[in-house]
Scaffold this active site. Sequence first.
Site, PDB file in Angstrom:
ATOM      1  N   ASP A 210       0.866  -1.187   0.000  1.00 35.34           N
ATOM      2  CA  ASP A 210       0.000   0.000   0.000  1.00 35.34           C
ATOM      3  C   ASP A 210       0.899   1.232   0.000  1.00 35.34           C
ATOM      4  OD1 ASP A 210      -3.239   0.406   0.927  1.00 35.34           O
ATOM      5  OD2 ASP A 210      -1.918   2.160   1.018  1.00 35.34           O
TER       6      ASP A 210
ATOM      7  N   ARG B  52     -19.040  -7.548   3.435  1.00 32.16           N
ATOM      8  CA  ARG B  52     -19.681  -6.407   4.096  1.00 32.16           C
ATOM      9  C   ARG B  52     -18.763  -5.912   5.197  1.00 32.16           C
ATOM     10  NH1 ARG B  52     -24.132 -10.088   6.448  1.00 32.16           N
ATOM     11  NH2 ARG B  52     -22.262 -11.364   6.460  1.00 32.16           N
ATOM     12  N   GLU B  53     -18.640  -4.603   5.338  1.00 32.37           N
ATOM     13  CA  GLU B  53     -17.901  -4.095   6.491  1.00 32.37           C
ATOM     14  C   GLU B  53     -18.651  -4.540   7.741  1.00 32.37           C
ATOM     15  OE1 GLU B  53     -16.911   0.071   6.179  1.00 32.37           O
ATOM     16  OE2 GLU B  53     -16.345  -0.218   4.087  1.00 32.37           O
TER      17      GLU B  53
ATOM     18  N   PHE C  33     -32.561  -6.794   4.508  1.00 34.33           N
ATOM     19  CA  PHE C  33     -32.413  -5.537   3.770  1.00 34.33           C
ATOM     20  C   PHE C  33     -33.744  -4.823   3.540  1.00 34.33           C
ATOM     21  CE2 PHE C  33     -28.172  -4.156   2.343  1.00 34.33           C
ATOM     22  CZ  PHE C  33     -27.466  -5.014   3.147  1.00 34.33           C
ATOM     23  N   LEU C  34     -34.689  -5.080   4.441  1.00 34.21           N
ATOM     24  CA  LEU C  34     -35.945  -4.332   4.410  1.00 34.21           C
ATOM     25  C   LEU C  34     -36.078  -3.502   5.691  1.00 34.21           C
ATOM     26  CD1 LEU C  34     -38.664  -6.719   2.903  1.00 34.21           C
ATOM     27  CD2 LEU C  34     -37.540  -4.770   1.811  1.00 34.21           C
TER      28      LEU C  34
ATOM     29  N   CYS D 244     -19.661   2.037  -0.740  1.00 32.14           N
ATOM     30  CA  CYS D 244     -19.981   1.117  -1.840  1.00 32.14           C
ATOM     31  C   CYS D 244     -21.328   1.400  -2.499  1.00 32.14           C
ATOM     32  CB  CYS D 244     -19.942  -0.315  -1.328  1.00 32.14           C
ATOM     33  SG  CYS D 244     -18.361  -0.719  -0.574  1.00 32.14           S
TER      34      CYS D 244
HETATM   35  C1  UGA Z   1     -22.098  -3.562   0.633  1.00 33.66           C
HETATM   36  C2  UGA Z   1     -22.652  -4.934   0.208  1.00 33.66           C
HETATM   37  O1  UGA Z   1     -23.621  -5.372   1.155  1.00 33.66           O
HETATM   38  C3  UGA Z   1     -21.513  -5.964   0.121  1.00 33.66           C
HETATM   39  O2  UGA Z   1     -22.012  -7.208  -0.346  1.00 33.66           O
HETATM   40  C4  UGA Z   1     -20.460  -5.437  -0.863  1.00 33.66           C
HETATM   41  O3  UGA Z   1     -19.349  -6.329  -0.954  1.00 33.66           O
HETATM   42  C5  UGA Z   1     -19.952  -4.092  -0.369  1.00 33.66           C
HETATM   43  O4  UGA Z   1     -21.059  -3.167  -0.291  1.00 33.66           O
HETATM   44  C6  UGA Z   1     -18.942  -3.587  -1.353  1.00 33.66           C
HETATM   45  O5  UGA Z   1     -19.319  -3.258  -2.482  1.00 33.66           O
HETATM   46  O6  UGA Z   1     -17.744  -3.620  -1.059  1.00 33.66           O
HETATM   47  P1  UGA Z   1     -21.370  -2.497   2.972  1.00 33.66           P
HETATM   48  O7  UGA Z   1     -21.158  -1.218   2.217  1.00 33.66           O
HETATM   49  O8  UGA Z   1     -20.345  -2.949   3.942  1.00 33.66           O
HETATM   50  O9  UGA Z   1     -21.576  -3.710   1.932  1.00 33.66           O
HETATM   51  O10 UGA Z   1     -22.735  -2.295   3.782  1.00 33.66           O
HETATM   52  P2  UGA Z   1     -24.193  -2.937   3.811  1.00 33.66           P
HETATM   53  O11 UGA Z   1     -24.291  -3.893   4.916  1.00 33.66           O
HETATM   54  O12 UGA Z   1     -24.601  -3.376   2.460  1.00 33.66           O
HETATM   55  O13 UGA Z   1     -25.049  -1.655   4.205  1.00 33.66           O
HETATM   56  C7  UGA Z   1     -25.082  -0.524   3.330  1.00 33.66           C
HETATM   57  C8  UGA Z   1     -25.966   0.549   3.884  1.00 33.66           C
HETATM   58  O14 UGA Z   1     -27.322   0.163   3.799  1.00 33.66           O
HETATM   59  C9  UGA Z   1     -25.728   0.924   5.342  1.00 33.66           C
HETATM   60  O15 UGA Z   1     -25.717   2.334   5.448  1.00 33.66           O
HETATM   61  C10 UGA Z   1     -26.901   0.326   6.075  1.00 33.66           C
HETATM   62  O16 UGA Z   1     -27.231   1.031   7.233  1.00 33.66           O
HETATM   63  C11 UGA Z   1     -27.993   0.429   5.025  1.00 33.66           C
HETATM   64  N1  UGA Z   1     -29.099  -0.542   5.201  1.00 33.66           N
HETATM   65  C12 UGA Z   1     -28.854  -1.877   5.126  1.00 33.66           C
HETATM   66  C13 UGA Z   1     -30.386  -0.089   5.412  1.00 33.66           C
HETATM   67  O17 UGA Z   1     -30.645   1.132   5.465  1.00 33.66           O
HETATM   68  N2  UGA Z   1     -31.411  -0.994   5.563  1.00 33.66           N
HETATM   69  C14 UGA Z   1     -31.183  -2.329   5.498  1.00 33.66           C
HETATM   70  O18 UGA Z   1     -32.145  -3.106   5.614  1.00 33.66           O
HETATM   71  C15 UGA Z   1     -29.874  -2.781   5.271  1.00 33.66           C
END
Ligand code: UGA
Length: 435
Positions: free
Chosen positions: A30, A149-150, A251-252, A262
């Site tokens: 890096d 996912r983070e 995710f609802l 992302c």
């Molecule tokens: C997301 C994808 O879920 C991963 O599969 C992907 O690898 C990653 O992007 C990437 O492209 O690297 P991440 O950004 O870590 O992962 O977060 P998520 O868990 O997807 O959540 C994203 C956002 O959606 C968060 O702000 C969360 O609070 C929100 N969210 C999630 C909601 O508002 N409602 C839900 O039901 C779920």
Amino acid sequence: MWISVVGLGYLGAVHAASMAALGHRVVGVDVDEARVESLASGRAPFFEPGFDELLSQVGGTGRLSVTTETAAVEGAGVHFVCVGTPQRADGYAADLTYVELAVSGLVPHLAPGDVVVGKSTVPVGTAARLAAQVEAAGATLVWNPEFLREGFAVKDTLHPDRIVYGVPDGEAGVRAAGVLDEVYATPLSEGIAQVVTDYATAELVKVAANSFLATKISFINAMAELCEVAGGDVTRLADAIGFDERIGRKFLNAGLGFGGGCLPKDIRAFMARADELGAGEAVAFLGEVDEINTRRRHRMVELTGQVLDGEVTGKRVTVLGAAFKPNSDDVRDSPALDVAARLGEAGADVVVHDPQAIDNARRKAPALRYEPDLETALTGADAVLVLTEWQHYKDLDPHWAGDLVAQAHVLDGRNALDRDTWLTAGWTYRALGRR
Ligand code: UGA
């Protein structure tokens, strides 16, 4: 196997350590000296549950080394590209500078037969364009999108739900897929689903998955808007439609919507790329997905004003949460921090608390006031906004908190609290998508 990983952010650092945990010899590269120094001393450069433990586990094996020198990749047979592809400053498209630099930086150090593996999220067509450079060095390029996912990065890397390879046609592609099968021998032996396809499909799989997730979130948030005007309850609606297995409850969760490094930038980059390809109409709906998402933030600010009798100026507003989601210190495009900043700009006296993200938040939004102690953050508040659903906040005792605040108004931006418990403890409770 001997592996190199270029780019040691949330994705690359966890990938490098996980590959070492699987038994491979790994060199991580890096340009960020502080990050390399931290990893070299066995400390995670960011908050990610389980990552410190993983680093100490692999530290003892001597299989993971990190450096700022790209030449150190020489001798490795598989080279992962894990650098970021942020949104460009001048529009929606992805900035591919780091991916292009990583690949051109690798090329002089490749040996014939090496495999270069792109994991970064890129616009469709990128791999085909980069392949020529890699092939000129006698190596093969594979696109192997990452779905971690983070907050669950370690688990998602060691036990992914699927592994996708985009490979070139012909013998070289078959051979490169075989090499990657050796890298992932342990997860593959667990019976994880595998899809081997062409470059374009592999690239599209990643943006399609993130677009679907973003759409699912905005769909339920659109229903929240309707619940607000019609007097419904979006959480009950989500439960009810989620029982249909074709829909599913995951995710609802309605609330402030999606943020992070992302989903927001990926749907925008997808729209930009589709436009370039003359297929903009196919994903034009993602513009609406983005708009719904942003409207939730406005609504939260509006709701705060309503609770505070139409005037936020001079009112003490405690914002619980700065990270874009719980179990992360990442504040990139954080809905919570955005709402906090908007309230600050509107004249509220905002105090932000977060269990992990205060340092990052302060760098991003220095005008806000930050308080690492929850009790102090709550003391004297006119309104308490729960904007990131850390377990810490879900477990808050409303009686204890009620004794600290000036006015017992709670706004649940993530539908994360138990409404009845807070109401019984004497709070007014407002949430997105609920009466
Ligand atoms: C997301 C994808 O879920 C991963 O599969 C992907 O690898 C990653 O992007 C990437 O492209 O690297 P991440 O950004 O870590 O992962 O977060 P998520 O868990 O997807 O959540 C994203 C956002 O959606 C968060 O702000 C969360 O609070 C929100 N969210 C999630 C909601 O508002 N409602 C839900 O039901 C779920």
